[in-house]
Design a protein around this motif. Sequence first.
Motif, PDB file in Angstrom:
ATOM      1  N   GLY A  98      13.124  -4.156  -3.374  1.00  6.78           N
ATOM      2  CA  GLY A  98      12.535  -2.950  -3.947  1.00  6.78           C
ATOM      3  C   GLY A  98      12.288  -1.847  -2.947  1.00  6.78           C
ATOM      4  O   GLY A  98      12.187  -2.070  -1.742  1.00  6.78           O
ATOM      5  N   GLY A  99      12.168  -0.639  -3.499  1.00  8.65           N
ATOM      6  CA  GLY A  99      11.937   0.528  -2.660  1.00  8.65           C
ATOM      7  C   GLY A  99      10.482   0.758  -2.323  1.00  8.65           C
ATOM      8  O   GLY A  99      10.153   1.550  -1.431  1.00  8.65           O
ATOM      9  N   LEU A 100       9.575   0.091  -3.030  1.00  8.53           N
ATOM     10  CA  LEU A 100       8.135   0.296  -2.797  1.00  8.53           C
ATOM     11  C   LEU A 100       7.480  -1.031  -2.444  1.00  8.53           C
ATOM     12  O   LEU A 100       6.556  -1.491  -3.104  1.00  8.53           O
ATOM     13  N   SER A 101       7.980  -1.640  -1.378  1.00  8.61           N
ATOM     14  CA  SER A 101       7.462  -2.955  -0.998  1.00  8.61           C
ATOM     15  C   SER A 101       6.855  -2.982   0.403  1.00  8.61           C
ATOM     16  O   SER A 101       6.270  -3.984   0.798  1.00  8.61           O
ATOM     17  N   GLN A 102       7.007  -1.882   1.144  1.00  4.65           N
ATOM     18  CA  GLN A 102       6.491  -1.842   2.511  1.00  4.65           C
ATOM     19  C   GLN A 102       5.428  -0.750   2.622  1.00  4.65           C
ATOM     20  O   GLN A 102       5.736   0.415   2.808  1.00  4.65           O
ATOM     21  N   PRO A 103       4.144  -1.120   2.484  1.00  3.23           N
ATOM     22  CA  PRO A 103       3.066  -0.120   2.527  1.00  3.23           C
ATOM     23  C   PRO A 103       3.008   0.610   3.863  1.00  3.23           C
ATOM     24  O   PRO A 103       3.337   0.056   4.911  1.00  3.23           O
TER      25      PRO A 103
END
Length: 519
Positions: free
Chosen positions: A138-143
């Motif tokens: 996913g594109g939103l998995s690394q805060p």
Amino acid sequence: MQKRETSEVIIAGTGFAGLCMAIQLKRNGIDSFIILEKESEYGGTWRLNNYPGAACDVQSHLYSYSFEPYPYWTKMFGPRDEILDYVNFCVEKYGLEKHIRLNEAVTSAVFRENEGRWDLETSGGSKYESKFFVSATGGLSQPIIPKYNGMEDYQGKMFHSARWDHNYKVKNKKIAVVGTGASAIQIVPTIAPEVEKLYLFQRSAAWVLPKPDRDILSIERGLFKFLPISQTLYREYIYWSLELRVLGLVVYPEIMKVVESLAKKHIEKSIEDEELRKTMTPDYTIGCKRVLMSNEYYPAINRKNVKVETSGIEKFTNKGILTGSGEEIELDAVIMATGFQGAEAIAPYKILGKGQKDLNEAWKNGAEAYLGTTISGFPNFFMIVGPNTGLGHSSMIFMIESQVQYALQAIMSSRKNSWKFIDVRQEIQDNYNRKLQLKLDKTIWASDCVSWYRTRNGKNTTLWPGFTFDFRLKTLLFNPQEYEIMGEEGKLLKPDMISSFFQQGRNILKQVMREPLTI
């Protein structure tokens, strides 16, 4: 002794992308696959983002698989818990749990060219081997947590919105929320009534539109359940109404001025104080950054115990934050609603392709892929929700399904013809991305703002610049002529041989889509 497992396909990630890939493999008779999940539970971004008020900003009936309609949604826009219920429903229905390996974060993936195989290692010390590797992280998995001076001196509580600490109680506390993006506009209204004081640190205001949310009546749910065609038609209506937004974002950006006037009226109607209205009015064209939706955000901003702080963070102190204006704010906790790595995202682990080619090195000037799915130099590797597949207007599930059926065709073609590996041609990838960037340069996202859609040098590596049905058409048929194909005997196939496989690909498409993907 280290555990070693071998399968035909390895999938990294158990969010909507990874589970969709797994389900479609099963539906097409491929049961030899393993899904690796770095967390202790499956569910992807909806498992991790469990902050108060978490919900989707795409209508529930479109934010679900086309092949698995779900008549039980209770809200127009699914709350996080209901989305997880849907995920659990799909995992159970398709028997995916036996394929999932939890607490197994991939630490490296290395391609063995001689054998046409991928070797993977995980944080748990396990080793895996497969012919095909699908990254669905996913594109939103690394805060992202920004670095500020003095952060190590701060004595209070601090956590990212995607790593919410539910053991910490915000009631009657002095809280800072850093950021005004999609997470913040859901968190702030939820916790504002509980806290003693809430300081919202805003670098730039976000455009916020009213959210057309409501309860879905029981009679509607009954209709969807017992007359499935009604849900299909409703989904079609939602899809096409959202698709019209592309006209303003991509085709005729001047249309967004009309939307901007509506957003300004929403601000005027919702915020009482004139100075606060100015503070909350963005200074860039609407659509350049992600447009947000909320009916509760501005009322929360009006509360007496909420203060919008725009002077920035000078540094952290042991008691709180020293602002750019020189004021020290004492805080019990700081919540970083600062988003995720977007355009600047790199591979979350080492990925080495042919000749030990490093993916992060290949992406040093910005991430690129062909159809957001395959990457030259990385054979038998598929990325779901890869570069330039993100959307500013509709449901990512639609894009995921398009990519999955494309990858599935490639896998089935390889199996049928006993290919050792396939690798998209560099010139095909380069030509595709050149045209893509030219189109992106004419969109609203290339206008007057700095956003997470673009890298520091201005390259948009995140969004798809067009209608989603156009992306589906481009990914509808896997064309082996666009790939270098290594035969089982270790010889590259000649173009005329590849052409003979094209008709086979059409037959495979018919098999894959025996229950065609719908809108």
